[in-house]
Design a protein around this motif. Structure first.
Motif: not given
Length: 186
Positions: A50-56, A64-68
């Protein structure tokens, strides 16, 4: 001098020279087409999560993803190429690409339908990007690799993942959205 008449050191040097002439590329599927990125630009391949969406953000930036512990933006290459996003399947991956932009090291994730293999392609098997005319953007294509009588589209990572262009697209996103809202209201 033929290979049999060469000394063992000359044979090793010739074999090394042949291997050095070839470049390795990671090949992957995207919308039924085979694309490739130079292996030296690839940091890693991870399972799609799952990705975290970023507005605009423009449509090609899925989130974005959390990579370590690091925040890594993720681009949908299908959307970047002006096509619809493909459905996520078991083979969908995120390829983490390392790039230097404006003298700064950055990682960018790209969503691909499936990763195929790492191939070695000799420079003699790479054709220049075709000329389609003024309205087609060929700066995304580094060349066309010939592999088993088929073409592999070699991507120019610096242009495809250009943060300057993506920022320009994100700055246009609010005005495009506002214009669409005005057009719907009218």
């Amino acid at each position: 001098m033929n290979a049999l008449a060469q000394t063992p050191n000359q044979q090793v040097t010739a074999a090394t020279q042949t291997a050095a002439d070839k470049t390795q590329y990671l090949t992957f599927m995207l919308g039924g087409e085979v694309f490739a990125i130079g292996i030296l630009a690839i940091r890693e391949i991870i399972e799609y999560s799952s990705l975290t969406t970023v507005p605009m953000m423009p449509a090609c930036i899925r989130g974005v993803i959390n990579l370590r512990g690091a925040v890594v933006p993720v681009m949908d290459l299908s959307a970047r190429f002006g096509k619809r996003s493909n459905d996520v399947t078991k083979r969908t991956c995120i390829v983490i690409v390392e790039m230097d932009a404006d003298g700064e090291h950055r990682d960018m994730g790209v969503i691909v339908d499936a990763v195929n293999a790492v191939l070695e392609i000799a420079p003699s098997d790479i054709e220049p990007a075709p000329s389609f005319g003024a309205n087609i953007r060929t700066e995304f294509i580094a060349g066309m690799g010939k592999v088993n009588n088929n073409f592999v589209i070699l991507l120019n990572v610096d242009n495809v993942l250009s943060t300057n262009e993506i920022v320009a697209l994100s700055e246009l996103a609010p005005s495009v959205q506002a214009n669409a809202t005005v057009a719907i209201a009218a």
